[in-house]
Scaffold this motif. Structure first.
Motif, PDB file in Angstrom:
ATOM      1  N   GLU A   1      -2.444  13.435   7.004  1.00  0.00           N
ATOM      2  CA  GLU A   1      -1.783  12.387   7.786  1.00  0.00           C
ATOM      3  C   GLU A   1      -0.267  12.525   7.723  1.00  0.00           C
ATOM      4  OE1 GLU A   1      -3.036   9.651   9.682  1.00  0.00           O
ATOM      5  OE2 GLU A   1      -4.782  10.959   9.635  1.00  0.00           O
ATOM      6  N   LEU A   2       0.246  12.832   6.544  1.00  0.00           N
ATOM      7  CA  LEU A   2       1.694  12.982   6.379  1.00  0.00           C
ATOM      8  C   LEU A   2       2.208  14.169   7.194  1.00  0.00           C
ATOM      9  CD1 LEU A   2       4.271  12.024   4.902  1.00  0.00           C
ATOM     10  CD2 LEU A   2       3.669  13.612   3.044  1.00  0.00           C
ATOM     11  N   ALA A   3       1.477  15.291   7.124  1.00  0.00           N
ATOM     12  CA  ALA A   3       1.878  16.488   7.871  1.00  0.00           C
ATOM     13  C   ALA A   3       1.799  16.240   9.378  1.00  0.00           C
ATOM     14  CB  ALA A   3       0.997  17.670   7.482  1.00  0.00           C
ATOM     15  N   HIS A   4       0.759  15.519   9.809  1.00  0.00           N
ATOM     16  CA  HIS A   4       0.602  15.218  11.230  1.00  0.00           C
ATOM     17  C   HIS A   4       1.762  14.360  11.730  1.00  0.00           C
ATOM     18  CE1 HIS A   4      -1.378  14.347  15.032  1.00  0.00           C
ATOM     19  NE2 HIS A   4      -1.172  13.060  14.811  1.00  0.00           N
ATOM     20  N   ARG A   5       2.167  13.417  10.893  1.00  0.00           N
ATOM     21  CA  ARG A   5       3.261  12.525  11.284  1.00  0.00           C
ATOM     22  C   ARG A   5       4.592  13.262  11.341  1.00  0.00           C
ATOM     23  NH1 ARG A   5       6.378   9.003   8.753  1.00  0.00           N
ATOM     24  NH2 ARG A   5       5.530   9.474   6.709  1.00  0.00           N
TER      25      ARG A   5
ATOM     26  N   GLY B   1      11.894   6.229   0.502  1.00  0.00           N
ATOM     27  CA  GLY B   1      11.298   5.071   1.177  1.00  0.00           C
ATOM     28  C   GLY B   1      10.173   5.379   2.130  1.00  0.00           C
ATOM     29  N   ASP B   2       9.663   6.624   2.143  1.00  0.00           N
ATOM     30  CA  ASP B   2       8.552   6.987   3.029  1.00  0.00           C
ATOM     31  C   ASP B   2       7.243   6.556   2.367  1.00  0.00           C
ATOM     32  OD1 ASP B   2       6.429   8.378   4.358  1.00  0.00           O
ATOM     33  OD2 ASP B   2       7.898   9.790   5.172  1.00  0.00           O
ATOM     34  N   ALA B   3       6.640   5.481   2.855  1.00  0.00           N
ATOM     35  CA  ALA B   3       5.444   4.913   2.227  1.00  0.00           C
ATOM     36  C   ALA B   3       4.258   5.871   2.279  1.00  0.00           C
ATOM     37  CB  ALA B   3       5.076   3.594   2.909  1.00  0.00           C
ATOM     38  N   SER B   4       4.133   6.645   3.362  1.00  0.00           N
ATOM     39  CA  SER B   4       3.033   7.599   3.466  1.00  0.00           C
ATOM     40  C   SER B   4       3.172   8.710   2.433  1.00  0.00           C
ATOM     41  CB  SER B   4       2.983   8.206   4.873  1.00  0.00           C
ATOM     42  OG  SER B   4       2.671   7.230   5.831  1.00  0.00           O
TER      43      SER B   4
ATOM     44  N   ASN C   1      -3.197   1.357   2.243  1.00  0.00           N
ATOM     45  CA  ASN C   1      -4.036   2.250   1.447  1.00  0.00           C
ATOM     46  C   ASN C   1      -3.440   2.474   0.067  1.00  0.00           C
ATOM     47  OD1 ASN C   1      -6.456   3.174   2.938  1.00  0.00           O
ATOM     48  ND2 ASN C   1      -4.952   3.774   4.480  1.00  0.00           N
ATOM     49  N   ALA C   2      -2.113   2.495  -0.039  1.00  0.00           N
ATOM     50  CA  ALA C   2      -1.476   2.594  -1.355  1.00  0.00           C
ATOM     51  C   ALA C   2      -1.837   1.380  -2.198  1.00  0.00           C
ATOM     52  CB  ALA C   2       0.038   2.721  -1.197  1.00  0.00           C
ATOM     53  N   CYS C   3      -1.855   0.194  -1.588  1.00  0.00           N
ATOM     54  CA  CYS C   3      -2.249  -1.020  -2.302  1.00  0.00           C
ATOM     55  C   CYS C   3      -3.695  -0.911  -2.782  1.00  0.00           C
ATOM     56  CB  CYS C   3      -2.105  -2.248  -1.402  1.00  0.00           C
ATOM     57  SG  CYS C   3      -0.421  -2.609  -0.867  1.00  0.00           S
ATOM     58  N   PHE C   4      -4.566  -0.369  -1.927  1.00  0.00           N
ATOM     59  CA  PHE C   4      -5.979  -0.247  -2.298  1.00  0.00           C
ATOM     60  C   PHE C   4      -6.149   0.639  -3.532  1.00  0.00           C
ATOM     61  CE2 PHE C   4      -9.866   2.306  -2.106  1.00  0.00           C
ATOM     62  CZ  PHE C   4     -10.810   1.304  -2.263  1.00  0.00           C
ATOM     63  N   PHE C   5      -5.534   1.815  -3.525  1.00  0.00           N
ATOM     64  CA  PHE C   5      -5.712   2.723  -4.653  1.00  0.00           C
ATOM     65  C   PHE C   5      -4.995   2.226  -5.902  1.00  0.00           C
ATOM     66  CE2 PHE C   5      -6.919   5.523  -1.147  1.00  0.00           C
ATOM     67  CZ  PHE C   5      -8.116   5.996  -1.644  1.00  0.00           C
TER      68      PHE C   5
END
Length: 340
Positions: free
Chosen positions: A34-38, A57-60, A97-101
Motif C-alpha cells: 500500500e505504501l509503495a502504491h501510494r 508524519g507519514d501515518a502509512s 489499522n495502526a490503532c488496531f495493531f
C-alpha cells in the motif's frame, strides 16, 4: 438479495480483517504494498527510509514500520515494544489499522521469543475502539469481545449487552462475518437489542455471504423453521455453502436433508432407485466431511453407512477440492472420530 448486497457493499475488506486479505503473506508486506502504491514511481523503499517517512508524519509509513517490527520482517528484528512506539505514531495520525495493531500488542500479542507488552485491556480497548471508528471491522469485533468478557474497567454493567450488540453490528457492517453471527444471535435472543428473528436472519445471511460457515448454518435452520417448501430449498443451499466454508454442523444438516429426501422420494415413488442411491451417497460424503471437521455425530453416521455408498463418487469437478469420498474402504482412508 439486493438489500444484503447493499449492506455488504459497505464492508471494507482491507480493514475488515485488520488489513490482511491473504493470510499467506505477513500484514507488513500488505502495508508495504500500500505504501509503495501510494508513492508510485519510486524505487523500492528501504527500512531506514520507511522509518524516516514515519518520523516525518507519514501515518502509512508508521503502520508499515510498526508491523515490520511486530512481525520481524523487512530487515527489522522482531520487537513488540518498539513496534508499539511506532504504531502509536500512526494511530495518533489517524491511521485506523495502526490503532488496531497497537490494540493487539496490548491484548496479549507475544513475539517468537515469547515476549511482548504487559496485557492491558483498557489500552487495548481504547485502540480497538479507535480503529473501529476508522471502519476497521476487526477492531469493532475485538472491542465487543472485551466488553462481553467484562474486561473493560469502568464500563457500566447495565449497558453492557446493548454496547456489545452495537459493536458486533458495527463489525458486521464493516465486513467481519463472525461479527454478523454474534449480532444475529443477540437479535434472535433479544439480548441488548429488541428480539427480531427477521433481522437475525439477515445478519446470518450476511455472515454466510462473507464466508462464515456458522452463519450459513444459523440462517438455514431459521428458514427450515418456517416450514415453507421454498424456504427448505434455500436452507439446503445455505447448508451446502456452510459446509464448504468448513462448518461441520452445516455438513450434518445437508446430509440429513439428502437422506430425508431420498427416503421420501422412494416412499412416494417419485424417484427411481438410481436417483435415491445418488442422494444417499451424497449424504454419506457430507457425513464424512462433518467427521473430518470434528463432528462426532458425523463420524458415527459415516461409520454406520454401507460401504458401497462410501465409494460412490457423485462430486462435480469443483467439489473435488473440498469434498471427499472413500475410494477403497480401509482404515487408512476413513477419517478418525474425534476423542470424547
Amino acid at each position: 438479495d439486493e438489500m444484503l448486497a447493499a449492506f455488504l457493499a459497505k464492508a471494507q475488506c482491507f480493514g475488515a480483517s485488520g488489513m490482511n486479505t491473504d493470510p499467506s503473506r505477513p500484514n507488513s508486506m500488505h502495508a508495504l504494498d500500500e505504501l509503495a502504491h501510494r508513492r508510485a514511481g519510486e524505487e523500492s523503499i528501504t527500512p531506514a527510509e520507511i522509518r524516516k517517512l514515519c518520523d516525518g508524519g507519514d501515518a502509512s509509513a508508521c503502520l508499515t514500520a510498526g508491523l515490520m517490527l511486530m512481525e520481524g520482517t523487512g530487515g527489522f528484528s522482531q520487537n513488540p515494544h518498539a513496534a508499539a512506539d511506532v504504531l502509536r505514531k500512526g494511530c495518533a495520525a489517524k491511521n485506523a489499522n495502526a490503532c488496531f495493531f497497537l490494540g493487539r500488542l496490548h491484548d496479549g500479542f507475544v513475539g517468537s521469543d515469547g515476549r511482548g507488552l504487559p496485557r492491558n485491556s483498557s489500552e487495548a480497548g481504547k485502540h480497538f475502539r479507535d480503529s473501529c471508528s476508522g471502519k476497521v471491522g476487526e477492531g469493532c469485533y475485538n472491542f465487543a469481545q472485551l466488553l462481553d468478557q467484562g474486561r473493560m474497567v469502568g464500563e457500566p454493567a447495565a449497558k453492557k449487552d446493548k454496547r456489545v450488540a452495537k459493536f458486533f453490528a458495527l463489525a458486521c457492517s464493516h465486513g467481519v462475518g463472525k461479527g454478523c453471527v454474534n449480532a444475529g444471535v443477540m437479535q434472535l435472543d433479544g439480548s441488548g437489542v429488541r428480539a427480531d428473528a427477521a433481522g437475525a436472519l439477515r445478519s446470518f445471511q450476511a455472515a454466510c455471504m462473507l464466508g462464515e460457515g456458522s452463519g450459513c448454518g444459523f440462517a438455514g435452520n431459521l428458514l427450515l423453521q418456517n416450514g415453507k417448501p421454498e424456504d427448505s430449498s434455500h436452507a439446503a443451499e445455505l447448508f451446502y455453502a456452510g459446509c464448504r466454508f468448513g462448518n461441520g454442523k452445516s455438513c450434518m444438516a445437508q446430509a440429513r436433508m439428502l437422506s430425508k429426501a431420498a427416503a421420501e422420494a422412494v416412499e412416494t415413488g417419485t424417484a427411481t432407485g438410481e436417483h435415491a442411491l445418488h442422494a444417499k451417497a451424497r449424504a454419506v460424503m457430507f457425513y464424512r466431511r462433518a467427521c473430518e471437521l470434528g463432528d462426532a455425530d458425523g463420524c458415527k453416521r459415516f461409520f454406520a453407512s454401507k460401504d458401497g455408498l462410501k465409494m460412490i463418487d457423485t462430486r462435480s469437478e469443483a467439489e473435488k477440492d473440498w469434498l471427499n469420498v472413500t475410494p477403497e474402504v480401509d482404515a487408512a482412508e476413513i477419517p478418525r472420530a474425534p476423542k470424547p
